[in-house]
Design a protein around this motif. Structure first.
Motif, PDB file in Angstrom:
ATOM      1  N   GLN A 194      15.370   5.730  -4.803  1.00 35.99           N
ATOM      2  CA  GLN A 194      16.407   4.982  -4.094  1.00 35.99           C
ATOM      3  C   GLN A 194      16.029   4.703  -2.641  1.00 35.99           C
ATOM      4  O   GLN A 194      16.850   4.188  -1.880  1.00 35.99           O
ATOM      5  N   TYR A 195      14.817   5.038  -2.260  1.00 41.27           N
ATOM      6  CA  TYR A 195      14.389   4.756  -0.884  1.00 41.27           C
ATOM      7  C   TYR A 195      14.189   3.258  -0.692  1.00 41.27           C
ATOM      8  O   TYR A 195      13.597   2.583  -1.536  1.00 41.27           O
ATOM      9  N   ARG A 196      14.698   2.741   0.403  1.00 38.49           N
ATOM     10  CA  ARG A 196      14.534   1.337   0.763  1.00 38.49           C
ATOM     11  C   ARG A 196      13.985   1.255   2.184  1.00 38.49           C
ATOM     12  O   ARG A 196      14.515   1.906   3.100  1.00 38.49           O
ATOM     13  N   ALA A 197      12.944   0.471   2.354  1.00 37.11           N
ATOM     14  CA  ALA A 197      12.376   0.288   3.700  1.00 37.11           C
ATOM     15  C   ALA A 197      13.320  -0.552   4.543  1.00 37.11           C
ATOM     16  O   ALA A 197      13.828  -1.581   4.091  1.00 37.11           O
ATOM     17  N   LYS A 198      13.561  -0.112   5.758  1.00 43.58           N
ATOM     18  CA  LYS A 198      14.434  -0.859   6.672  1.00 43.58           C
ATOM     19  C   LYS A 198      13.684  -2.058   7.258  1.00 43.58           C
ATOM     20  O   LYS A 198      12.451  -2.129   7.218  1.00 43.58           O
ATOM     21  N   LEU A 211      13.061 -12.532   8.907  1.00 42.55           N
ATOM     22  CA  LEU A 211      11.960 -13.214   8.241  1.00 42.55           C
ATOM     23  C   LEU A 211      11.463 -12.364   7.083  1.00 42.55           C
ATOM     24  O   LEU A 211      11.436 -11.125   7.176  1.00 42.55           O
ATOM     25  N   HIS A 212      11.060 -13.024   6.001  1.00 37.05           N
ATOM     26  CA  HIS A 212      10.515 -12.321   4.841  1.00 37.05           C
ATOM     27  C   HIS A 212       9.109 -12.841   4.588  1.00 37.05           C
ATOM     28  O   HIS A 212       8.903 -13.763   3.795  1.00 37.05           O
ATOM     29  N   PRO A 213       8.111 -12.281   5.296  1.00 38.36           N
ATOM     30  CA  PRO A 213       6.738 -12.799   5.180  1.00 38.36           C
ATOM     31  C   PRO A 213       6.164 -12.566   3.795  1.00 38.36           C
ATOM     32  O   PRO A 213       6.344 -11.500   3.202  1.00 38.36           O
ATOM     33  N   ALA A 214       5.462 -13.563   3.289  1.00 41.91           N
ATOM     34  CA  ALA A 214       4.811 -13.451   1.973  1.00 41.91           C
ATOM     35  C   ALA A 214       3.442 -12.802   2.078  1.00 41.91           C
ATOM     36  O   ALA A 214       2.882 -12.356   1.069  1.00 41.91           O
ATOM     37  N   THR A 215       2.884 -12.771   3.265  1.00 39.77           N
ATOM     38  CA  THR A 215       1.575 -12.157   3.481  1.00 39.77           C
ATOM     39  C   THR A 215       1.633 -11.307   4.742  1.00 39.77           C
ATOM     40  O   THR A 215       2.574 -11.394   5.534  1.00 39.77           O
ATOM     41  N   GLY A 216       0.612 -10.493   4.936  1.00 41.82           N
ATOM     42  CA  GLY A 216       0.457  -9.758   6.190  1.00 41.82           C
ATOM     43  C   GLY A 216       1.095  -8.387   6.158  1.00 41.82           C
ATOM     44  O   GLY A 216       1.871  -8.033   5.266  1.00 41.82           O
ATOM     45  N   THR A 217       0.741  -7.613   7.164  1.00 41.54           N
ATOM     46  CA  THR A 217       1.336  -6.309   7.413  1.00 41.54           C
ATOM     47  C   THR A 217       1.604  -6.215   8.907  1.00 41.54           C
ATOM     48  O   THR A 217       0.753  -6.579   9.715  1.00 41.54           O
ATOM     49  N   ALA A 242       4.177   4.553  -8.625  1.00 43.44           N
ATOM     50  CA  ALA A 242       5.257   4.797  -7.671  1.00 43.44           C
ATOM     51  C   ALA A 242       4.729   4.802  -6.235  1.00 43.44           C
ATOM     52  O   ALA A 242       5.381   4.290  -5.313  1.00 43.44           O
ATOM     53  N   PHE A 243       3.542   5.351  -6.041  1.00 46.23           N
ATOM     54  CA  PHE A 243       2.921   5.403  -4.717  1.00 46.23           C
ATOM     55  C   PHE A 243       2.580   3.994  -4.235  1.00 46.23           C
ATOM     56  O   PHE A 243       2.828   3.644  -3.076  1.00 46.23           O
ATOM     57  N   LEU A 244       2.039   3.174  -5.110  1.00 47.87           N
ATOM     58  CA  LEU A 244       1.688   1.804  -4.740  1.00 47.87           C
ATOM     59  C   LEU A 244       2.930   0.957  -4.493  1.00 47.87           C
ATOM     60  O   LEU A 244       2.944   0.113  -3.592  1.00 47.87           O
ATOM     61  N   ARG A 245       4.000   1.185  -5.290  1.00 46.45           N
ATOM     62  CA  ARG A 245       5.245   0.442  -5.060  1.00 46.45           C
ATOM     63  C   ARG A 245       5.855   0.798  -3.710  1.00 46.45           C
ATOM     64  O   ARG A 245       6.482  -0.046  -3.061  1.00 46.45           O
ATOM     65  N   LEU A 246       5.681   2.043  -3.286  1.00 45.87           N
ATOM     66  CA  LEU A 246       6.168   2.451  -1.965  1.00 45.87           C
ATOM     67  C   LEU A 246       5.457   1.661  -0.872  1.00 45.87           C
ATOM     68  O   LEU A 246       6.089   1.178   0.083  1.00 45.87           O
ATOM     69  N   ILE A 247       4.151   1.489  -1.000  1.00 48.05           N
ATOM     70  CA  ILE A 247       3.393   0.705  -0.021  1.00 48.05           C
ATOM     71  C   ILE A 247       3.847  -0.752  -0.059  1.00 48.05           C
ATOM     72  O   ILE A 247       3.954  -1.412   0.976  1.00 48.05           O
ATOM     73  N   CYS A 248       4.120  -1.265  -1.265  1.00 48.59           N
ATOM     74  CA  CYS A 248       4.602  -2.647  -1.397  1.00 48.59           C
ATOM     75  C   CYS A 248       5.904  -2.868  -0.646  1.00 48.59           C
ATOM     76  O   CYS A 248       6.148  -3.952  -0.101  1.00 48.59           O
ATOM     77  N   LYS A 249       6.759  -1.855  -0.619  1.00 52.07           N
ATOM     78  CA  LYS A 249       8.043  -1.991   0.087  1.00 52.07           C
ATOM     79  C   LYS A 249       7.811  -2.244   1.573  1.00 52.07           C
ATOM     80  O   LYS A 249       8.546  -3.021   2.191  1.00 52.07           O
ATOM     81  N   TRP A 250       6.800  -1.600   2.147  1.00 47.52           N
ATOM     82  CA  TRP A 250       6.514  -1.823   3.567  1.00 47.52           C
ATOM     83  C   TRP A 250       5.846  -3.172   3.790  1.00 47.52           C
ATOM     84  O   TRP A 250       6.087  -3.827   4.806  1.00 47.52           O
ATOM     85  N   LEU A 251       5.010  -3.578   2.848  1.00 53.36           N
ATOM     86  CA  LEU A 251       4.367  -4.876   2.981  1.00 53.36           C
ATOM     87  C   LEU A 251       5.388  -6.015   2.921  1.00 53.36           C
ATOM     88  O   LEU A 251       5.241  -7.029   3.605  1.00 53.36           O
ATOM     89  N   ILE A 287      -3.083  -4.720  -3.148  1.00 53.54           N
ATOM     90  CA  ILE A 287      -2.760  -3.765  -4.195  1.00 53.54           C
ATOM     91  C   ILE A 287      -3.899  -3.661  -5.213  1.00 53.54           C
ATOM     92  O   ILE A 287      -4.239  -2.561  -5.678  1.00 53.54           O
ATOM     93  N   ARG A 288      -4.540  -4.787  -5.535  1.00 55.93           N
ATOM     94  CA  ARG A 288      -5.669  -4.745  -6.476  1.00 55.93           C
ATOM     95  C   ARG A 288      -6.809  -3.894  -5.933  1.00 55.93           C
ATOM     96  O   ARG A 288      -7.472  -3.159  -6.674  1.00 55.93           O
ATOM     97  N   MET A 289      -7.032  -3.984  -4.637  1.00 55.24           N
ATOM     98  CA  MET A 289      -8.079  -3.167  -4.023  1.00 55.24           C
ATOM     99  C   MET A 289      -7.723  -1.687  -4.088  1.00 55.24           C
ATOM    100  O   MET A 289      -8.576  -0.839  -4.384  1.00 55.24           O
ATOM    101  N   MET A 290      -6.468  -1.356  -3.824  1.00 54.38           N
ATOM    102  CA  MET A 290      -6.061   0.044  -3.819  1.00 54.38           C
ATOM    103  C   MET A 290      -6.037   0.620  -5.233  1.00 54.38           C
ATOM    104  O   MET A 290      -6.212   1.831  -5.413  1.00 54.38           O
ATOM    105  N   GLU A 291      -5.838  -0.235  -6.218  1.00 53.02           N
ATOM    106  CA  GLU A 291      -5.863   0.242  -7.602  1.00 53.02           C
ATOM    107  C   GLU A 291      -7.255   0.695  -8.027  1.00 53.02           C
ATOM    108  O   GLU A 291      -7.393   1.384  -9.043  1.00 53.02           O
ATOM    109  N   GLU A 292      -8.276   0.336  -7.258  1.00 54.78           N
ATOM    110  CA  GLU A 292      -9.618   0.830  -7.540  1.00 54.78           C
ATOM    111  C   GLU A 292      -9.700   2.344  -7.369  1.00 54.78           C
ATOM    112  O   GLU A 292     -10.555   3.000  -7.966  1.00 54.78           O
TER     113      GLU A 292
END
Length: 432
Positions: free
Chosen positions: A74-78, A203-209, A182-191, A171-176
Motif C-alpha cells: 500500500q506504499y505510494r510515492a508522494k 507534471l507526470h513525466p514519461a521519461t527521466g528520473t 516487488a522491488f522493481l515495482r517500488l523503483i518504478c513508483k519513484w520513476l 527496468i530491462r537493464m535492472m532485470e539483468e
C-alpha cells in the motif's frame, strides 16, 4: 555495511550472472533505522512539508507504519517538489525534492543496489560511487593522457540526460541482475512519481528520473553502465587499431584515442548508440579534437569536471599536460561569490569571515591540483576585490582603504591560495 549487504556484494562479485530475488523483504524496520542515521536532517522538506526533525519525533512509529504499508503493498510515492537552481550559463537546473519518508526508503534501496552493482561497474566510472569522486576522474585522465599514446579526444555531452532516461530500458537493464518484481515495482513508483512544479502544476513525466532524489545517481550509473561503459569496452575498444580509453563521471565523459580513424568512427556511432536508448548528443558540445603532445602544444584544449586540459612544456622543455580551472567555472565561481557578498557583507565580521574561510577552503580542496596555482591566485585576488567593494557599501561612508582591508584579512587569517596534496592521486593509480 550490514552483514546481509556484504553477503549480497560477495555473491554479486562471485556470480556475475546471478539474478537476486527476495530483496523487497530486506526493507525492514531494523535496516530503515540504520539508514535513518545517514539522512540529512537539515535538508529541505518535500510536498508534505514534514521536516526530518518532525519525522524523527516519532521515528519508531513512522518507520513501523512505513514497513506495514510496504508489506501490504500500500506504499505510494508522494509527489516530488521541484526547485530550480542556476547552472551558471544563464539556464536553470531542475531539482526534485522527495518527501522525507521517500528519501529514507530510497536510501535503503540505494544501498541494496550499490551492494550489487558496485561489483559490476567498470573502473572507468567515477560518479556517485563510494571512495571515488570527480578529482579521482581528473587525476586518472591526467595520467592516461600524460603517459599513454593518445592523440585525439572525443569530448561529448548528453542533452538532458536525467530528464530522458527511458523507464522501460531502465527496468530491462535492472532485470539483468534483479528478479524481484516487488522491488522493481517500488523503483518504478519513484520513476513515475508526479512532479509538483513551482507554479503549482503537477507534471507526470514519461521519461527521466528527478535530479535530487537519493536513488537517482545509482539508477543513472546503471543506465550508462549498459548504454556506454560496456559498449565501449566490449565493442569499441576491440575494433580500435590503437589505444582507447573512457573516463566517465555520471553523464560527463571523455574518450581518448591513439588514431584519428578510431576517434572518428566512435564519434559517428555514438549518436546512434545513445539514440537507441532514448538519449541525444548535444551537437554544440560534442567534437573530435587533435590532442597530440607534439602537435597541440598550447593550441587545443578541452574542459572536464571544471578543469581545462591543455598541453604545455615542463621545465626541461618536454611536453607536459597542464590543468587549470576552466574559464567558465572561474567566471561562475566569481559570479556566485558576488551574490554571496551582497547578502553576507551586512553581517558581523566574525560570522562573515568564518563563512568566507569555509568557502575558500572548499574551493582550494577541489581546484588546488598541482600546476593550478595561477588560477587559484586569480580567483583569490578577484574575490578579495569583490569583497572590498561590498564591505565599503555597508554604509554611505567608505569603511576601508586597501591598507586597512589587508590588515582586516590578516586579522581574520583569511585562507590563502594553496595546492592541496591529496592521497587520492595514488588511489587513482591503484585503480589501474
Amino acid at each position: 555495511m550490514p552483514t546481509f549487504l556484504q553477503g549480497i556484494a560477495k555473491k554479486a562479485q562471485e556470480q556475475p550472472k546471478h539474478r537476486f530475488g527476495s530483496l523487497y523483504e530486506l526493507l525492514n524496520e531494523t535496516f530503515l533505522k540504520e539508514c535513518w542515521r545517514d539522512i540529512r536532517k537539515d535538508a529541505a522538506y518535500g510536498v508534505d512539508r514534514v521536516s526530518a526533525q518532525e519525522y524523527e519525533r516519532n521515528l519508531e512509529g513512522n518507520i513501523h507504519n512505513l514497513v506495514e504499508r510496504l508489506k501490504r503493498k500500500q506504499y505510494r510515492a508522494k509527489l516530488v517538489r521541484r526547485q530550480y537552481i542556476p547552472k551558471g550559463d544563464g539556464k536553470l537546473r531542475p531539482l526534485g525534492i522527495p518527501a522525507v519518508e521517500d528519501k529514507l526508503l530510497q536510501l535503503a534501496v540505494t544501498r541494496i543496489l550499490q551492494a550489487i552493482y558496485e561489483q559490476d561497474f567498470l573502473r572507468c566510472s567515477y560518479g556517485y560511487r563510494p571512495n571515488v569522486g570527480a578529482l579521482n576522474a581528473v587525476d586518472w585522465l591526467t595520467i592516461k593522457l600524460q603517459f599513454g599514446r593518445y592523440n585525439f579526444v572525443v569530448e561529448a555531452d548528453i542533452k538532458g540526460f536525467f530528464d530522458n532516461i527511458n523507464h522501460e530500458w531502465m527496468i530491462r537493464m535492472m532485470e539483468e541482475r534483479i528478479e524481484d518484481g516487488a522491488f522493481l515495482r517500488l523503483i518504478c513508483k519513484w520513476l513515475k512519481a508526479g512532479v509538483l512544479d513551482t507554479d503549482g502544476q503537477v507534471l507526470h513525466p514519461a521519461t527521466g528520473t528527478p535530479q535530487g532524489g537519493i536513488v537517482s545517481p545509482i539508477l543513472a550509473n546503471v543506465y550508462l553502465h549498459y548504454v556506454l561503459d560496456l559498449w565501449f569496452h566490449r565493442v569499441v575498444k576491440p575494433r580500435c587499431r590503437g589505444e582507447a580509453c573512457l573516463i566517465r563521471y555520471a553523464d560527463d565523459y571523455v574518450c581518448a584515442f591513439q588514431y584519428q580513424a578510431d576517434a572518428e568512427r566512435f564519434y559517428q556511432e555514438l549518436g546512434q548508440r545513445l539514440g537507441k536508448f532514448g538519449l541525444e548528443l548535444s551537437a554544440e558540445k560534442t567534437r573530435v579534437i587533435s590532442f597530440s603532445p607534439h602537435q597541440a602544444l598550447g593550441r587545443t584544449s578541452f574542459d572536464f569536471l571544471g578543469f581545462e586540459f591543455r598541453w604545455g612544456k615542463d621545465r626541461a622543455g618536454k611536453p607536459h599536460l597542464k590543468r587549470r580551472t576552466s574559464r567558465k567555472k572561474l567566471r561562475n565561481s566569481l559570479k556566485q561569490f558576488t551574490e554571496w557578498c551582497k547578502v553576507e557583507c551586512r553581517y558581523r565580521h566574525r560570522d562573515l569571515f568564518r563563512e568566507l574561510n569555509a568557502k575558500l577552503r572548499g574551493y582550494y580542496n577541489y581546484y588546488g591540483v598541482h600546476g593550478n596555482y595561477a588560477s587559484l591566485n586569480q580567483f583569490y585576488n578577484s574575490a578579495m576585490r569583490i569583497l572590498f567593494k561590498w564591505l565599503n557599501r555597508r554604509s554611505q561612508r567608505r569603511s576601508y582603504n586597501w591598507t586597512g582591508f589587508r590588515e582586516l584579512l590578516q586579522y581574520f587569517q583569511v585562507e590563502q591560495p594553496r595546492i592541496v596534496g591529496r592521497p587520492k592521486t595514488r588511489m587513482a593509480v591503484s585503480r589501474a
